[in-house]
Scaffold this motif. Structure first.
Motif, PDB file in Angstrom:
ATOM      1  N   LEU A 104     -18.097  15.727  19.525  1.00 54.25           N
ATOM      2  CA  LEU A 104     -16.698  15.394  19.671  1.00 54.25           C
ATOM      3  C   LEU A 104     -16.483  14.415  20.813  1.00 54.25           C
ATOM      4  CD1 LEU A 104     -15.211  18.986  19.418  1.00 54.25           C
ATOM      5  CD2 LEU A 104     -15.410  17.301  17.595  1.00 54.25           C
ATOM      6  N   THR A 105     -15.399  13.670  20.718  1.00 54.82           N
ATOM      7  CA  THR A 105     -15.021  12.820  21.833  1.00 54.82           C
ATOM      8  C   THR A 105     -14.560  13.715  22.980  1.00 54.82           C
ATOM      9  OG1 THR A 105     -12.714  12.675  21.137  1.00 54.82           O
ATOM     10  CG2 THR A 105     -14.246  11.021  20.238  1.00 54.82           C
ATOM     11  N   PRO A 106     -14.589  13.228  24.206  1.00 54.86           N
ATOM     12  CA  PRO A 106     -14.116  14.054  25.323  1.00 54.86           C
ATOM     13  C   PRO A 106     -12.667  14.520  25.132  1.00 54.86           C
ATOM     14  CG  PRO A 106     -15.336  12.182  26.163  1.00 54.86           C
ATOM     15  CD  PRO A 106     -15.190  11.973  24.674  1.00 54.86           C
ATOM     16  N   LYS A 107     -11.820  13.649  24.597  1.00 50.30           N
ATOM     17  CA  LYS A 107     -10.419  14.027  24.384  1.00 50.30           C
ATOM     18  C   LYS A 107     -10.323  15.163  23.364  1.00 50.30           C
ATOM     19  CE  LYS A 107      -5.964  12.301  22.832  1.00 50.30           C
ATOM     20  NZ  LYS A 107      -5.231  11.170  22.261  1.00 50.30           N
ATOM     21  N   LEU A 108     -11.015  15.028  22.252  1.00 50.21           N
ATOM     22  CA  LEU A 108     -10.973  16.069  21.227  1.00 50.21           C
ATOM     23  C   LEU A 108     -11.619  17.356  21.729  1.00 50.21           C
ATOM     24  CD1 LEU A 108     -10.016  16.780  18.446  1.00 50.21           C
ATOM     25  CD2 LEU A 108     -12.107  15.815  17.506  1.00 50.21           C
ATOM     26  N   SER A 109     -12.641  17.238  22.528  1.00 48.51           N
ATOM     27  CA  SER A 109     -13.286  18.406  23.108  1.00 48.51           C
ATOM     28  C   SER A 109     -12.305  19.167  23.999  1.00 48.51           C
ATOM     29  CB  SER A 109     -14.521  17.986  23.904  1.00 48.51           C
ATOM     30  OG  SER A 109     -15.201  19.111  24.391  1.00 48.51           O
ATOM     31  N   ARG A 110     -11.513  18.439  24.783  1.00 47.52           N
ATOM     32  CA  ARG A 110     -10.503  19.080  25.632  1.00 47.52           C
ATOM     33  C   ARG A 110      -9.440  19.773  24.776  1.00 47.52           C
ATOM     34  NH1 ARG A 110     -11.316  14.441  28.636  1.00 47.52           N
ATOM     35  NH2 ARG A 110      -9.520  13.392  27.703  1.00 47.52           N
ATOM     36  N   VAL A 151      -9.828  20.988  21.752  1.00 42.55           N
ATOM     37  CA  VAL A 151     -10.448  22.190  21.164  1.00 42.55           C
ATOM     38  C   VAL A 151     -10.497  23.307  22.201  1.00 42.55           C
ATOM     39  CG1 VAL A 151     -12.621  23.142  20.279  1.00 42.55           C
ATOM     40  CG2 VAL A 151     -11.758  20.965  19.399  1.00 42.55           C
ATOM     41  N   LYS A 152     -10.936  22.993  23.401  1.00 44.28           N
ATOM     42  CA  LYS A 152     -11.017  24.012  24.458  1.00 44.28           C
ATOM     43  C   LYS A 152      -9.636  24.581  24.771  1.00 44.28           C
ATOM     44  CE  LYS A 152     -15.369  24.108  25.292  1.00 44.28           C
ATOM     45  NZ  LYS A 152     -16.123  25.237  24.794  1.00 44.28           N
ATOM     46  N   GLN A 153      -8.608  23.712  24.836  1.00 44.31           N
ATOM     47  CA  GLN A 153      -7.259  24.181  25.116  1.00 44.31           C
ATOM     48  C   GLN A 153      -6.754  25.085  24.004  1.00 44.31           C
ATOM     49  OE1 GLN A 153      -5.503  23.777  28.064  1.00 44.31           O
ATOM     50  NE2 GLN A 153      -4.326  25.390  27.074  1.00 44.31           N
ATOM     51  N   ARG A 154      -7.039  24.713  22.757  1.00 45.44           N
ATOM     52  CA  ARG A 154      -6.622  25.553  21.626  1.00 45.44           C
ATOM     53  C   ARG A 154      -7.323  26.905  21.663  1.00 45.44           C
ATOM     54  NH1 ARG A 154      -3.705  23.817  17.462  1.00 45.44           N
ATOM     55  NH2 ARG A 154      -3.003  21.675  17.480  1.00 45.44           N
ATOM     56  N   GLN A 155      -8.580  26.923  22.069  1.00 44.15           N
ATOM     57  CA  GLN A 155      -9.298  28.189  22.191  1.00 44.15           C
ATOM     58  C   GLN A 155      -8.654  29.076  23.257  1.00 44.15           C
ATOM     59  OE1 GLN A 155     -13.235  26.666  22.969  1.00 44.15           O
ATOM     60  NE2 GLN A 155     -13.841  26.770  20.808  1.00 44.15           N
ATOM     61  N   LEU A 156      -8.298  28.468  24.385  1.00 45.39           N
ATOM     62  CA  LEU A 156      -7.635  29.225  25.450  1.00 45.39           C
ATOM     63  C   LEU A 156      -6.263  29.730  25.003  1.00 45.39           C
ATOM     64  CD1 LEU A 156      -8.479  27.152  28.662  1.00 45.39           C
ATOM     65  CD2 LEU A 156      -9.186  29.496  28.136  1.00 45.39           C
ATOM     66  N   ASP A 157      -5.503  28.871  24.328  1.00 48.98           N
ATOM     67  CA  ASP A 157      -4.192  29.271  23.826  1.00 48.98           C
ATOM     68  C   ASP A 157      -4.323  30.448  22.853  1.00 48.98           C
ATOM     69  OD1 ASP A 157      -3.096  27.232  25.330  1.00 48.98           O
ATOM     70  OD2 ASP A 157      -2.759  25.890  23.616  1.00 48.98           O
ATOM     71  N   HIS A 158      -5.328  30.379  22.000  1.00 45.03           N
ATOM     72  CA  HIS A 158      -5.568  31.457  21.038  1.00 45.03           C
ATOM     73  C   HIS A 158      -5.871  32.759  21.775  1.00 45.03           C
ATOM     74  CE1 HIS A 158      -7.022  33.632  17.552  1.00 45.03           C
ATOM     75  NE2 HIS A 158      -8.164  33.834  18.182  1.00 45.03           N
TER      76      HIS A 158
END
Length: 86
Positions: free
Chosen positions: A5-11, A13-20
């Motif tokens: 993933l690009t760094p932006k998309l990786s961030r 994804v990580k934010q969505r995981q935390l939100d979940h």
């Protein structure tokens, strides 16, 4: 796949995981405070939270499949050219 993933998309994804994680924990806490057990509410919340991930996975799989098809078609064209040149 995460490292592709690009760094932006990786961030994202990580934010969505935390939100979940936070939404599931908040729902569990709500249920504990109200002294209820509602597994369907947690399952529904999890399903809603994963919709974006499912759509993204589908797009990636479709792109990967289409890329493989193009590669296979190209290989077939090269095989035809080799047969025709001999």
């Amino acid at each position: 796949m995460e490292k592709l993933l690009t760094p932006k998309l990786s961030r994202i994804v990580k934010q969505r995981q935390l939100d979940h994680l936070h939404s599931i924990l908040a729902e569990q806490e709500r249920q504990e405070v109200e002294n209820i057990v509602d597994e369907e509410a947690i399952a529904s919340l999890s399903e809603q939270n994963s919709e974006w991930t499912r759509r993204r996975a589908h797009k990636l799989a479709t792109a990967y499949w289409n890329n493989l098809k193009v590669d296979d078609d190209d290989d077939g064209d090269r095989d035809d050219q080799r047969r025709n040149s001999t």
